[in-house]
Motif scaffolding. Structure first.
Motif, PDB file in Angstrom:
ATOM      1  N   ARG A   1      41.963-122.115 -38.613  1.00 32.47           N
ATOM      2  CA  ARG A   1      41.965-120.860 -39.379  1.00 32.47           C
ATOM      3  C   ARG A   1      43.386-120.430 -39.684  1.00 32.47           C
ATOM      4  O   ARG A   1      43.727-120.064 -40.796  1.00 32.47           O
TER       5      ARG A   1
ATOM      6  N   ARG B   1      44.968-122.566 -42.317  1.00 29.69           N
ATOM      7  CA  ARG B   1      44.500-122.242 -43.673  1.00 29.69           C
ATOM      8  C   ARG B   1      45.244-121.022 -44.203  1.00 29.69           C
ATOM      9  O   ARG B   1      45.737-121.009 -45.328  1.00 29.69           O
ATOM     10  N   ALA B   2      45.323-119.988 -43.358  1.00 30.78           N
ATOM     11  CA  ALA B   2      45.976-118.754 -43.801  1.00 30.78           C
ATOM     12  C   ALA B   2      47.440-119.006 -44.129  1.00 30.78           C
ATOM     13  O   ALA B   2      47.946-118.570 -45.164  1.00 30.78           O
TER      14      ALA B   2
ATOM     15  N   ARG C   1      48.021-120.768 -47.324  1.00 31.09           N
ATOM     16  CA  ARG C   1      47.735-119.967 -48.508  1.00 31.09           C
ATOM     17  C   ARG C   1      48.752-118.851 -48.720  1.00 31.09           C
ATOM     18  O   ARG C   1      48.928-118.376 -49.828  1.00 31.09           O
TER      19      ARG C   1
ATOM     20  N   ARG D   1      57.778-105.545 -45.464  1.00 28.91           N
ATOM     21  CA  ARG D   1      57.140-106.050 -46.686  1.00 28.91           C
ATOM     22  C   ARG D   1      58.186-106.539 -47.673  1.00 28.91           C
ATOM     23  O   ARG D   1      58.014-107.563 -48.329  1.00 28.91           O
TER      24      ARG D   1
ATOM     25  N   ASP E   1      47.982-102.005 -39.322  1.00 27.82           N
ATOM     26  CA  ASP E   1      46.907-101.968 -40.304  1.00 27.82           C
ATOM     27  C   ASP E   1      47.144-102.889 -41.501  1.00 27.82           C
ATOM     28  O   ASP E   1      46.260-103.105 -42.307  1.00 27.82           O
ATOM     29  N   TRP E   2      48.327-103.402 -41.597  1.00 26.67           N
ATOM     30  CA  TRP E   2      48.614-104.294 -42.716  1.00 26.67           C
ATOM     31  C   TRP E   2      48.337-105.756 -42.395  1.00 26.67           C
ATOM     32  O   TRP E   2      48.522-106.629 -43.241  1.00 26.67           O
ATOM     33  N   HIS E   3      47.907-106.062 -41.177  1.00 33.76           N
ATOM     34  CA  HIS E   3      47.801-107.484 -40.831  1.00 33.76           C
ATOM     35  C   HIS E   3      46.640-108.147 -41.575  1.00 33.76           C
ATOM     36  O   HIS E   3      45.613-107.553 -41.826  1.00 33.76           O
ATOM     37  N   SER E   4      46.894-109.379 -41.918  1.00 36.53           N
ATOM     38  CA  SER E   4      45.897-110.167 -42.646  1.00 36.53           C
ATOM     39  C   SER E   4      45.158-111.121 -41.732  1.00 36.53           C
ATOM     40  O   SER E   4      44.193-111.748 -42.148  1.00 36.53           O
TER      41      SER E   4
ATOM     42  N   TYR F   1      45.058-114.317 -34.657  1.00 31.33           N
ATOM     43  CA  TYR F   1      44.561-115.586 -34.141  1.00 31.33           C
ATOM     44  C   TYR F   1      44.782-115.626 -32.642  1.00 31.33           C
ATOM     45  O   TYR F   1      45.886-115.351 -32.181  1.00 31.33           O
TER      46      TYR F   1
ATOM     47  N   VAL G   1      38.886-120.372 -53.336  1.00 33.76           N
ATOM     48  CA  VAL G   1      39.126-119.620 -52.097  1.00 33.76           C
ATOM     49  C   VAL G   1      40.610-119.286 -51.968  1.00 33.76           C
ATOM     50  O   VAL G   1      40.979-118.191 -51.546  1.00 33.76           O
ATOM     51  N   ASP G   2      41.468-120.224 -52.362  1.00 37.07           N
ATOM     52  CA  ASP G   2      42.907-119.946 -52.322  1.00 37.07           C
ATOM     53  C   ASP G   2      43.241-118.712 -53.146  1.00 37.07           C
ATOM     54  O   ASP G   2      43.977-117.835 -52.716  1.00 37.07           O
TER      55      ASP G   2
ATOM     56  N   TYR H   1      42.049-115.470 -51.635  1.00 42.19           N
ATOM     57  CA  TYR H   1      42.930-114.997 -50.573  1.00 42.19           C
ATOM     58  C   TYR H   1      44.035-114.125 -51.167  1.00 42.19           C
ATOM     59  O   TYR H   1      44.364-113.074 -50.642  1.00 42.19           O
ATOM     60  N   HIS H   2      44.563-114.551 -52.307  1.00 44.25           N
ATOM     61  CA  HIS H   2      45.659-113.794 -52.929  1.00 44.25           C
ATOM     62  C   HIS H   2      45.196-112.559 -53.644  1.00 44.25           C
ATOM     63  O   HIS H   2      45.973-111.659 -53.928  1.00 44.25           O
TER      64      HIS H   2
ATOM     65  N   PRO I   1      45.570-106.483 -47.929  1.00 43.04           N
ATOM     66  CA  PRO I   1      45.268-105.214 -47.248  1.00 43.04           C
ATOM     67  C   PRO I   1      46.409-104.205 -47.379  1.00 43.04           C
ATOM     68  O   PRO I   1      46.258-103.081 -46.945  1.00 43.04           O
ATOM     69  N   GLU I   2      47.543-104.595 -47.962  1.00 45.81           N
ATOM     70  CA  GLU I   2      48.703-103.706 -47.877  1.00 45.81           C
ATOM     71  C   GLU I   2      49.251-103.230 -49.234  1.00 45.81           C
ATOM     72  O   GLU I   2      50.259-102.578 -49.270  1.00 45.81           O
TER      73      GLU I   2
ATOM     74  N   ARG J   1      40.495-107.087 -45.829  1.00 44.71           N
ATOM     75  CA  ARG J   1      40.894-107.932 -44.703  1.00 44.71           C
ATOM     76  C   ARG J   1      39.755-108.881 -44.333  1.00 44.71           C
ATOM     77  O   ARG J   1      39.979-110.048 -44.042  1.00 44.71           O
TER      78      ARG J   1
ATOM     79  N   ARG K   1      39.745-111.826 -46.409  1.00 44.37           N
ATOM     80  CA  ARG K   1      40.760-112.781 -45.949  1.00 44.37           C
ATOM     81  C   ARG K   1      40.283-113.541 -44.710  1.00 44.37           C
ATOM     82  O   ARG K   1      40.491-114.744 -44.584  1.00 44.37           O
ATOM     83  N   PHE K   2      39.647-112.814 -43.797  1.00 49.56           N
ATOM     84  CA  PHE K   2      39.125-113.468 -42.594  1.00 49.56           C
ATOM     85  C   PHE K   2      38.115-114.555 -42.983  1.00 49.56           C
ATOM     86  O   PHE K   2      38.091-115.628 -42.408  1.00 49.56           O
TER      87      PHE K   2
ATOM     88  N   CYS L   1      37.977-116.167 -45.775  1.00 43.70           N
ATOM     89  CA  CYS L   1      38.711-117.285 -46.384  1.00 43.70           C
ATOM     90  C   CYS L   1      39.282-118.209 -45.306  1.00 43.70           C
ATOM     91  O   CYS L   1      39.374-119.420 -45.499  1.00 43.70           O
ATOM     92  N   ASP L   2      39.680-117.608 -44.169  1.00 45.56           N
ATOM     93  CA  ASP L   2      40.222-118.419 -43.077  1.00 45.56           C
ATOM     94  C   ASP L   2      39.217-119.457 -42.587  1.00 45.56           C
ATOM     95  O   ASP L   2      39.593-120.443 -41.962  1.00 45.56           O
ATOM     96  N   GLU L   3      37.935-119.179 -42.804  1.00 43.31           N
ATOM     97  CA  GLU L   3      36.895-120.067 -42.287  1.00 43.31           C
ATOM     98  C   GLU L   3      36.569-121.202 -43.257  1.00 43.31           C
ATOM     99  O   GLU L   3      35.886-122.148 -42.879  1.00 43.31           O
ATOM    100  N   ALA L   4      36.986-121.050 -44.504  1.00 43.37           N
ATOM    101  CA  ALA L   4      36.436-121.937 -45.532  1.00 43.37           C
ATOM    102  C   ALA L   4      37.514-122.641 -46.335  1.00 43.37           C
ATOM    103  O   ALA L   4      38.616-122.128 -46.515  1.00 43.37           O
ATOM    104  N   ASP L   5      37.177-123.839 -46.816  1.00 44.94           N
ATOM    105  CA  ASP L   5      38.077-124.534 -47.731  1.00 44.94           C
ATOM    106  C   ASP L   5      37.648-124.365 -49.183  1.00 44.94           C
ATOM    107  O   ASP L   5      38.466-124.137 -50.058  1.00 44.94           O
TER     108      ASP L   5
END
Lengths: 501, 435
Positions: A12, A15-16, A19, A118, A145-148, A151, B7-8, B11-12, B16-17, B342, B345-346, B348-352
């Protein structure tokens, strides 16, 4: 190496991080730095993107400047690649669980500088131990609160078990003899380790028991009595859940030790008696000797020498029978103390030498410091000031080295006594003040009262009436808080002498 | 920005900010979804209806991540459409939220307004500007600071040199933000000359408004966003930094002669004295996903709006296995837009390539665990009570729960609250929420 049990979490995260473009905030939870380093390598191998590592210096309050410097600093020999991910470590040093004041300073910086983070325009991964999460979410909520992504990498077995063993092996003596920095580091790891064993199953409870015991011991040895009390109370509840009678007795015993250190003798006795009762019941001889010894020490502190000796004798009998060298040296020392208090210096020195012989043989540094201190006191009382100072300095060196703040304060006070006896009042006051400062930090009120009294005596000798009455008054107030009526009366007599003369 | 088709890209598309700008096509009108509260409309009406020469002073609060900044940007756009001159200040960028005082806010208003007036070519009365500049130099700055400014002016030949007051205001806010000992000195001097400072500030604001009127503009509105993030600390005298700024210094914050909207920390809505100081205090409610009844009946307009927030960013058909997982996300986010983004995004973390129901389930469990870490054992009775009564008692403990977003506030005809629905995904949460 394998990322056991965490393959999915690592996937996970990968992947993050693949991206991520521009600013993004991530937290990676890993409680133990050794394992974190392994994880990092694994991630680096698989990421296919450059990683920049930033270790925040532990003396910083605000983590931003070192991060900014690492990314944009002019001193960088290589510019940080455009697509680099930033791994940040060391936040836990800035946010210690036992120092809220310090923690809040850092958290406040994080919260209000989130825009600055940021503007760095890069993916930031903060590696943190689990205990930081409520801190961040509670005290730096806008930053958090800004975390994406968050893990979590719990320690896989057998790493977890190995860490537990490494952190909790040895006994109190070896643990208390570690230098301060090492103790702080281990405290952090132990706190994190508690988070690795959160369940109420038997293995987790057992692991928590070991961890809490060592944590409490560290705090106790550093004079952090409130934190120690908290650990030992948790230890109590864990041993209750386990139905572990010996562990329960140990918890009572340890809580008793803290109350004694804080000058609450009645409560201390109560806890030691609880421990004693259980140890009798289960036939725990070693534990019984410990309880006898500790009860004796309370009677000694209360000036009841007869009973003190009686209990020490009981302890000695068991310890001789069991061949418990470490325990014997402790009790020998304590018996020496009783004789010294009674003015029988020959007997006192004999017992100290018995203690010394064992401590030298087994390399017990902390014990040695205690005995040196005691011998120094005998020489002082006998008027041999050179030798008194020599022994106190020996104790000082060891206590500084192992970070025994309570012991250090005692030694400062005693050195002050020697200087006073030599008529060097300035030096005496300097040492008393050093002692006082430490006692105050450690919350040791009884010792503070004694030191104030000593300072009062110096001021009296100097003819400084104002300071004399001030210091005796401070001493009296502390004794009054401790409900030591006899001492309160004594201090008032001293105050009257000043105002009456 | 294109609608995400992979999915990429998804994500973009979900940050959340980042608040949305007013003209962003991804903006979804959430008025109905919030239970009928249209911030831009309500505030702009109040401002329009405030008779000259009085000015409207508005406080607004709401949960972190509920869309305050996005709505305030909408307010700005709609006021501008009506002919107002709007100055939007993101306090976070200008001031130090760790140690903020009312004086800093006033200076930042002076700076924000004059900067924008200058940018728009409004020729503020020259003498006024020079006097203000001189006044700052003589009364507020120390000798050392004055020399710094002069040095900076000489070194610079651009705009700053022609507009000394801008330079001056930049120096003052810079020093306030930097947290040096000079900050203390500047504040002390400003405070000593407070009434003069406010007079001069108002002279500036009035002059700007005269010139705006000549251009056919309706009036001047300042939106000070970000103040709700100021640091919370108990002060020795028993009050908090929050109440000190907004209650004790309410008069000073209301002193500038222009319409002002300030954002305030959510914990302050329980302060009984705030209402006296600022009669216009509104809470921007969360998007409602359920009704406050026993069964928590789904509130369809709220859920549809949240669904739309995702569908404006992501081609759902291309990325999700089907629509069901998206509705799942909508349900558990509790109406918090930030949590919704968020959660995407979570997931997306699980999937390709494709996000399935299973992926979303996992994403939800992960976020639930995060929230679970925030629940302190002592807080469980409070949470239980709130889950049952759907009301927040106005005490310190509840304020903290709102702060942590473990409890969310909604609006029907009146305000009500519930425990964050994601907690239901944890054992403790099921105990709190009862099944």
């Amino acid at each position: 190496m394998q990322i056991a049990n965490c393959d999915f979490e690592a996937l996970r995260m990968l992947r993050a991080l693949r991206r991520a473009k521009g600013f993004a905030l991530y937290f990676a939870v890993c409680n133990v730095p050794v394992y974190r380093a392994e994880l990092m390598e694994e991630i680096r191998r698989n990421l296919r993107r450059p990683i920049v590592e930033v270790a925040i210096p532990s003396d910083a309050d605000d983590p931003y400047p070192p991060i900014e410097e690492a990314l944009n600093g002019r001193t960088n020999s290589h510019p940080v690649p455009e697509d680099a991910i930033v791994f940040i470590y060391g936040l836990e040093h800035l946010i210690p669980s036992a120092d809220l004041e310090r923690a809040r300073r850092t958290l406040s910086h994080l919260n209000r500088k989130r825009s600055a983070y940021r503007r760095l325009g890069r993916p930031l991964v903060f590696w943190i131990p689990l205990y930081l999460i409520p801190f961040l979410a509670g005290e730096a909520p806008d930053f958090w609160d800004w975390h994406s992504g968050l893990y979590e990498f719990p320690l896989p077995e057998p790493v977890r078990g190995e860490v537990l063993t490494r952190l909790t092996e040895g006994d109190y003596r070896t643990a208390s003899a570690l230098p301060v920095e090492e103790k702080m580091e281990q405290i952090r790891l132990l706190e994190s380790l508690l988070d690795e064993y959160r369940g109420d199953d038997i293995p987790s409870l057992r692991a928590r028991k070991e961890t809490l015991r060592r944590l409490g011991e560290f705090y106790y040895s550093l004079g952090e009595y409130d934190a120690a009390l908290k650990s030992f109370r948790e230890l109590l509840s864990v041993t209750e859940k386990l139905g572990d009678r010996a562990g329960l007795a140990e918890s009572y015993n340890n809580i008793g030790l803290i109350y004694k250190a804080q000058g609450d003798y009645e409560l201390a006795l109560e806890y030691h008696r609880k421990a004693l009762a259980i140890r009798k019941e289960i036939g725990d001889r070693m534990g019984l000797a410990e309880s006898y010894n500790n009860i004796g020490a309370i009677y000694y502190a209360q000036g009841n020498y007869e009973w003190a000796l009686e209990y020490y004798e009981k302890a000695l009998a068991i310890r001789e029978e069991n061949g418990d060298r470490m325990g014997l040296s402790t009790t020998y020392n304590n018996v020496g103390e009783v004789y010294r208090a009674q003015g029988d210096y020959g007997q006192a020195l004999e017992y100290y030498r018995k203690a010394l012989a064992i401590q030298e043989e087994i390399g017990d540094r902390a014990g040695l410091a205690t005995t040196y201190n005691n011998i120094g006191e005998v020489y002082r009382t006998q008027g041999d000031y050179e030798r008194a100072l020599e022994y106190h300095r020996k104790a000082l060196v060891i206590r500084e080295e192992v970070g025994d703040r309570a012991g250090l304060a005692v030694t400062y006070n005693n050195i002050g006594l020697v200087y006073r006896a030599q008529g060097d009042y300035e030096q005496a006051l300097r040492y008393y003040e050093k002692a006082l400062k430490l006692f105050e930090i450690l919350g040791m009120r009884l010792e503070m009262a004694v030191t104030y009294h000593n300072m009062g005596l110096v001021a009296l000798a100097q003819g400084d009436r104002e300071r004399t009455s001030e210091w005796f008054r401070q001493s009296r107030d502390l004794y009054r808080e401790l409900r030591l009526e006899h001492e309160v009366v004594e201090e008032e007599k001293m105050m009257e002498r000043v105002s009456g003369s | 920005m294109e609608i995400a088709r992979t999915v990429d890209e998804a994500y973009h598309a979900c940050h959340p900010e980042i608040p949305l700008e007013a003209d962003d096509f991804r903006y979804v009108d959430l008025t109905e979804a919030r239970g009928g509260f249209d911030l831009a409309e309500v505030f702009s009406r109040r401002i329009r209806r405030t008779p000259s020469p009085t000015f409207h002073k508005q406080l607004v609060t709401g949960h972190r991540g509920c869309g305050k900044s996005t709505e305030l940007k909408q307010l700005k756009a709609s006021l501008e459409k009506l002919g107002f001159f709007v100055v939007y200040i993101d306090v976070e960028d200008v001031l130090d939220l760790g140690e903020i005082e009312y004086l800093d806010v006033l200076v930042s208003i002076a700076k924000g307004v004059y900067e924008k007036a200058n940018d728009c070519g409004l020729d503020v009365h020259r003498k006024l500007v020079e006097e203000l500049d001189k006044w700052f130099a003589e009364k507020v700055l120390t000798e050392e600071q004055r020399q710094d400014v002069e040095r900076a002016l000489r070194a610079e030949c651009g705009v700053g040199a022609k507009v000394p007051l801008l330079r001056m205001l930049a120096v003052i806010t810079g020093q306030i933000k930097s947290g040096s000992s000079r900050r203390v000195e500047i504040r002390r001097r400003l405070e000593r000359e407070l009434s003069v400072f406010i007079q001069r500030l108002n002279a500036l604001l009035e002059d700007v408004q005269v010139r705006l009127a000549k251009r056919g503009k309706k009036g001047l509105v300042v939106i000070a966003d970000g103040l709700e993030k100021m640091h919370y600390r108990e002060l020795p005298d028993g009050q908090s930094t929050h109440s000190k700024l907004f209650v004790e210094h309410a008069e000073q914050l209301k002193a500038p002669h222009c319409h002002i909207v300030y954002t305030v920390p959510i914990s302050l809505v329980f302060n009984v004295n705030l209402g006296d100081a600022f009669p216009n205090t509104d809470v921007l409610p969360m998007v409602k996903v359920a009704e406050p009844n026993e069964a928590r009946t789904p509130y369809e307009p709220g859920r549809k709006a949240l669904f739309e927030i995702i569908s404006r960013r992501i081609n759902i058909e291309a990325i999700f296995e089907n629509e069901r997982p998206v509705w799942k996300l909508v349900e558990v986010c509790g109406g918090s837009v930030r949590d919704l983004l968020r959660l995407v995004r979570f997931a997306c973390d699980e999937a390709d390539e494709v996000i399935t129901e299973e992926h979303v389930e996992r994403a939800v469990r992960r976020m639930a665990r995060e929230y679970d870490y925030l629940v302190h054992e002592d807080e469980i009775p409070y949470l239980k009570e709130i889950a049952q009564k759907r009301r927040v008692p106005g005490d310190e403990a509840s304020a903290r729960l709102l702060q942590k977003r473990l409890v969310l506030e909604y609006l029907n005809d009146e305000r009500w609250a519930d425990v964050h629905p994601i907690l239901r995904k944890t054992p403790r949460g099921r105990e709190i929420l009862g099944g």
